[in-house]
Write an enzyme that holds these catalytic residues in place. Structure first.
Site, short mmCIF file in Angstrom:
data_model
loop_
_atom_site.label_atom_id
_atom_site.label_comp_id
_atom_site.label_asym_id
_atom_site.label_seq_id
_atom_site.Cartn_x
_atom_site.Cartn_y
_atom_site.Cartn_z
N ASP A 161 0.85 -1.19 0.00
CA ASP A 161 0.00 0.00 0.00
C ASP A 161 0.89 1.24 0.00
O ASP A 161 1.94 1.28 0.66
CB ASP A 161 -0.92 0.00 1.23
CG ASP A 161 -1.96 1.09 1.14
OD1 ASP A 161 -2.77 1.06 0.21
OD2 ASP A 161 -1.95 2.00 2.01
N ILE A 162 0.45 2.25 -0.74
CA ILE A 162 1.21 3.50 -0.80
C ILE A 162 0.86 4.36 0.41
O ILE A 162 -0.30 4.71 0.62
CB ILE A 162 0.90 4.27 -2.10
CG1 ILE A 162 1.28 3.43 -3.32
CG2 ILE A 162 1.66 5.60 -2.13
CD1 ILE A 162 0.93 4.09 -4.64
N ASP A 205 -4.83 2.46 -4.30
CA ASP A 205 -3.38 2.65 -4.26
C ASP A 205 -2.69 1.43 -3.65
O ASP A 205 -1.53 1.52 -3.23
CB ASP A 205 -3.02 3.91 -3.49
CG ASP A 205 -3.51 3.85 -2.04
OD1 ASP A 205 -4.41 3.03 -1.75
OD2 ASP A 205 -3.00 4.61 -1.20
#
Length: 345
Positions: A161-162, A205
């Site tokens: 995950d960003i 994202d």
């Protein structure tokens, strides 16, 4: 000239046949064949005009008849040449068109296979194509009526995950944000191809992939290396964009999954199991800039990496409920033995 006495009607039939066959059989162009036929006819006329011994009235009528026969023979030969040439050209054109269609179909088939392999694992795509080409039973009334689902007893599931996505989106326009994400995920796909990790889907994202769907024995190492490379790459993007909080939170768990294709009208490849849920929790319970692994993954890579306690239970309730012990990758061990680090491409 060997006839004694020579008359204008001598050898006319032979020359008529020769003039006709010159247009029909010679592998040359029509002007050249016509010129050769006319040259032979003129030779006959000249020789008989000089050496033939006949009365003038008969000689004139016979020579006119010879000229008419030669012209008719040449015209018929030219007509036959034209018909044969048209037939041959049409045959060549049809052959060329057939080859062009075949080449076009092969090119389209290769493109379709590449497109299919870009969204499905190779073994699944190959099985589907083979079944479709065999009898077409996977299609019924324009819809898919066959399930392609396979159980994989041991594979490594990675969620990434960003972190800092909100700040990144606030500093970019919508178009710039989409371009940045597209380039970022495209590089993640390249990294996945390098380490044999199959991307399942992109969830906003969050990047979700699985290593080991090709029955690789080094799936855990592949997943860890991919996670490390993803963190390295996001660091470059952080320097380029100036977003100081931008980072990757990576979680990996090793277990079993049911993976395959679902859908009646549109195909969707996905994987399902409790281990997938746990891998997702490993990501949410991880630390930005670190690869967070479960105990089952640690058992596969403990000879290759130095780790430290991950304390994932303190950051995620699901990990706490399951009683899973977690670790954080520190670095790769430098023990001079890299036999366990052969990553399958």
């Amino acid at each position: 000239m060997g006839y004694d006495p020579l008359v204008p009607s001598d050898s006319v039939g032979m020359f008529v046949f020769f003039m006709f066959i010159s247009n029909v059989m010679l592998p040359a162009s029509l002007p050249l064949c016509t010129a050769l036929a006319l040259l032979s006819g003129m030779g006959h006329i000249v020789i008989t005009s000089i050496f033939a011994k006949q009365n003038r009235e008969y000689f004139g009528r016979q020579m006119c008849a010879n000229i008419l026969l030669f012209l008719c023979s040449n015209i018929l030969g030219a007509i036959d040449f034209y018909i044969a040439d048209r037939r041959q050209r049409r045959s060549v054109l049809e052959t060329r068109q057939s080859l062009e269609v075949k080449i076009t179909l092969e090119s389209e088939n290769r493109q379709q296979r590449r497109l299919l392999h870009s969204v499905l694992p190779k073994h699944v795509a190959t099985e589907m194509v083979n079944d479709l080409e065999a009898d077409g039973t996977i299609l019924k009334d324009g819809m898919f009526n066959k399930l392609f689902i396979q159980r994989h007893e041991e594979c490594s599931i990675l969620f990434a995950d960003i972190v800092g996505f909100t700040e990144l989106s606030s500093k970019c326009t919508a178009e710039e944000l989409i371009i940045t994400l597209n380039e970022l995920f495209a590089n993640f796909d390249k990294i996945g191809t390098k380490y044999g990790c199959q991307r399942i889907k992109i969830l906003g994202d969050c990047y979700y992939c699985i290593a080991g769907l090709d029955d690789s024995k080094t799936h855990a190492q592949s997943a860890v290396e991919m996670g490390r490379d993803m963190i390295t790459h996001i660091a470059k993007v952080r320097r380029q964009t100036g977003v100081k909080t931008l980072d990757m939170r990576v979680g990996i768990h090793t277990g079993s999954v049911l993976a395959g294709v679902l859908g009646k009208i549109k195909w969707q490849f996905d994987a399902w199991s409790n281990d997938v849920t746990l891998a997702n929790s490993m990501e949410s319970g991880g630390i930005p800039g670190r690869v967070h692994i479960s105990e089952s993954t640690f058992n596969c890579v403990q000879l290759d990496y130095e780790v430290e306690p991950g304390e994932g239970h303190s950051r995620n309730d699901f990990i706490k409920e399951q009683g899973i012990k977690t670790y954080l990758i520190v670095k790769r061990k430098d023990n001079g033995d890299n036999t366990n680090m052969k990553i399958s491409p």
